[in-house]
Scaffold this active site. Structure first.
Site, PDB file in Angstrom:
ATOM      1  N   GLY A  38       0.880  -1.172   0.000  1.00  0.00           N
ATOM      2  CA  GLY A  38       0.000   0.000   0.000  1.00  0.00           C
ATOM      3  C   GLY A  38       0.917   1.221   0.000  1.00  0.00           C
ATOM      4  O   GLY A  38       1.864   1.295   0.791  1.00  0.00           O
ATOM      5  N   THR A 211      10.068  12.398 -10.241  1.00  0.00           N
ATOM      6  CA  THR A 211      10.967  11.277 -10.529  1.00  0.00           C
ATOM      7  C   THR A 211      10.767  10.844 -11.975  1.00  0.00           C
ATOM      8  O   THR A 211       9.652  10.884 -12.506  1.00  0.00           O
ATOM      9  CB  THR A 211      10.742  10.102  -9.554  1.00  0.00           C
ATOM     10  OG1 THR A 211       9.376   9.680  -9.626  1.00  0.00           O
ATOM     11  CG2 THR A 211      11.065  10.493  -8.129  1.00  0.00           C
ATOM     12  N   LEU A 212      11.886  10.439 -12.593  1.00  0.00           N
ATOM     13  CA  LEU A 212      11.887  10.196 -14.042  1.00  0.00           C
ATOM     14  C   LEU A 212      12.365   8.792 -14.387  1.00  0.00           C
ATOM     15  O   LEU A 212      13.022   8.585 -15.419  1.00  0.00           O
ATOM     16  CB  LEU A 212      12.798  11.236 -14.721  1.00  0.00           C
ATOM     17  CG  LEU A 212      12.457  12.706 -14.433  1.00  0.00           C
ATOM     18  CD1 LEU A 212      13.600  13.617 -14.873  1.00  0.00           C
ATOM     19  CD2 LEU A 212      11.163  13.084 -15.142  1.00  0.00           C
ATOM     20  N   GLY A 213      12.068   7.810 -13.508  1.00  0.00           N
ATOM     21  CA  GLY A 213      12.501   6.435 -13.785  1.00  0.00           C
ATOM     22  C   GLY A 213      14.006   6.369 -13.934  1.00  0.00           C
ATOM     23  O   GLY A 213      14.747   6.924 -13.116  1.00  0.00           O
ATOM     24  N   ASP A 243       7.840   4.852  -3.545  1.00  0.00           N
ATOM     25  CA  ASP A 243       7.433   5.115  -2.153  1.00  0.00           C
ATOM     26  C   ASP A 243       8.663   5.290  -1.262  1.00  0.00           C
ATOM     27  O   ASP A 243       8.671   6.132  -0.350  1.00  0.00           O
ATOM     28  CB  ASP A 243       6.582   3.952  -1.618  1.00  0.00           C
ATOM     29  CG  ASP A 243       5.311   3.758  -2.428  1.00  0.00           C
ATOM     30  OD1 ASP A 243       4.788   4.757  -2.961  1.00  0.00           O
ATOM     31  OD2 ASP A 243       4.846   2.606  -2.546  1.00  0.00           O
ATOM     32  N   SER A 282      11.188  -4.459   1.294  1.00  0.00           N
ATOM     33  CA  SER A 282      12.326  -4.043   0.448  1.00  0.00           C
ATOM     34  C   SER A 282      12.959  -2.731   0.903  1.00  0.00           C
ATOM     35  O   SER A 282      14.028  -2.356   0.419  1.00  0.00           O
ATOM     36  CB  SER A 282      11.852  -3.890  -1.005  1.00  0.00           C
ATOM     37  OG  SER A 282      11.052  -2.730  -1.167  1.00  0.00           O
TER      38      SER A 282
END
Ligand code: RIB
Length: 295
Positions: A38, A211-213, A243, A282
């Site tokens: 979530g 954010t741009l990957g 996140d 993670s």
């Protein structure tokens, strides 16, 4: 300063697949794992692991009490989490051999927030505290209005983007944290410079994190603009990478870290998160992130 996240808690059912299943196709998955996730809970855990004084609020069903244990384990104050009738939210996640994913959400208890509940949570916070929101719970317009009245600083991650966000008074937002897909959905353009200029034009006092990957991340406000490239790693699961970035960045700036250092720490934390399976499990501890930055 306290950080309150009113956000989702989802049980993530993660299926490992060769490729994301196509319309009309049937595909067998190699494995099924169930993780806590979530966007709300992921960001709360990232904030806590980064060292923030974080409170998570939201609703779960009887089947979601594991989130209360997770709060205790990860140093998130979960005293405002309520158990209600109905099912905890869940996500069906396909994770392919390239670590890409797609996510199908069932809102469940996340969509049952009431004015009475929101008021009872906000009563515990004051001017200057930070409120972090995503778009996986209901009542966002009300929450924003009430938190703004109290003088809280409001950060929003408009994810997943949908038309319900149009009812939120975005002029009350201090921080926008979004990815390039959401940036395009919000502004109608995919050019990062356009997205930032558009948001700053509409909300000149806001702080924007885009954010741009694989192309990194950009921060901009009316006085400064900074770029942060990614740390290249072998990804196994990108779930909760954004996140992790959001939680780490907010924790860092709220403790007074300068923007370039906060961006770097957030990028490093999210680069570690993608090397591990699952959402909540993670997210790295700050000590790990700092050790990796020192290498
Ligand atoms: O951002 C990742 C999260 O999106 C997952 O944990 C899933 O629950 C969905 O909310």
């Amino acid at each position: 300063m306290k950080v309150l996240c009113i956000g989702s808690m989802n049980l993530d059912f993660v299926y490992s697949v060769d490729h994301i299943v196509a319309p009309g196709e049937t595909e067998a998955s190699a494995s099924l794992d169930v993780f806590l996730g979530g966007k709300g809970m992921n960001q709360s855990v990232a904030l806590a692991k980064a060292g923030a004084d974080v409170y998570h609020a939201g609703l779960i069903g009887e089947d979601g009490k594991v989130f209360l244990d997770a709060c205790t384990e990860h140093n998130v104050n979960g005293k405002h989490i309520r158990v209600v009738e109905g099912k905890t939210g869940h996500a069906i996640i396909q994770r392919d051999k390239n670590a890409q994913n797609c996510i199908l959400l069932f809102g469940g208890a996340n969509q049952l927030l009431t004015e009475e509940y929101v008021d009872s949570v906000l009563a515990d916070f004051e001017a200057g505290d930070i409120l972090l929101l995503q778009n996986e719970v209901n009542m966002l317009p009300y929450i924003v209005d009430k938190a703004y009245e109290k003088g809280m600083q409001i950060a929003i991650n408009p994810s997943p983007y949908d038309e319900k966000l149009n009812a939120v008074d975005m002029a009350k937002i201090s921080f926008f944290l979004l990815n390039e897909v959401e940036g395009e959905q919000v502004t109608g353009h995919d050019d990062p410079d356009y997205i930032i200029a558009n948001l700053l034009g509409l909300y000149p006092e806001a702080k924007i994190v885009l954010t741009l990957g694989k192309n990194g991340a950009v921060y901009a406000d009316k006085n400064q603009k900074h770029y942060q490239p990614i740390f290249k790693v072998q990804a196994v699961d990108t779930t909760a990478a954004g996140d992790t970035f959001t939680g780490y960045f907010l924790a860092a700036v709220s403790e007074g870290m300068d923007v370039p250092a906060a961006l770097k720490m957030a990028a490093k934390a999210s680069s570690i998160a993608v090397t591990r399976a699952g959402a909540v499990p993670s997210i790295p501890l700050r000590a790990e992130v700092e050790a990796a930055l020192a290498e």
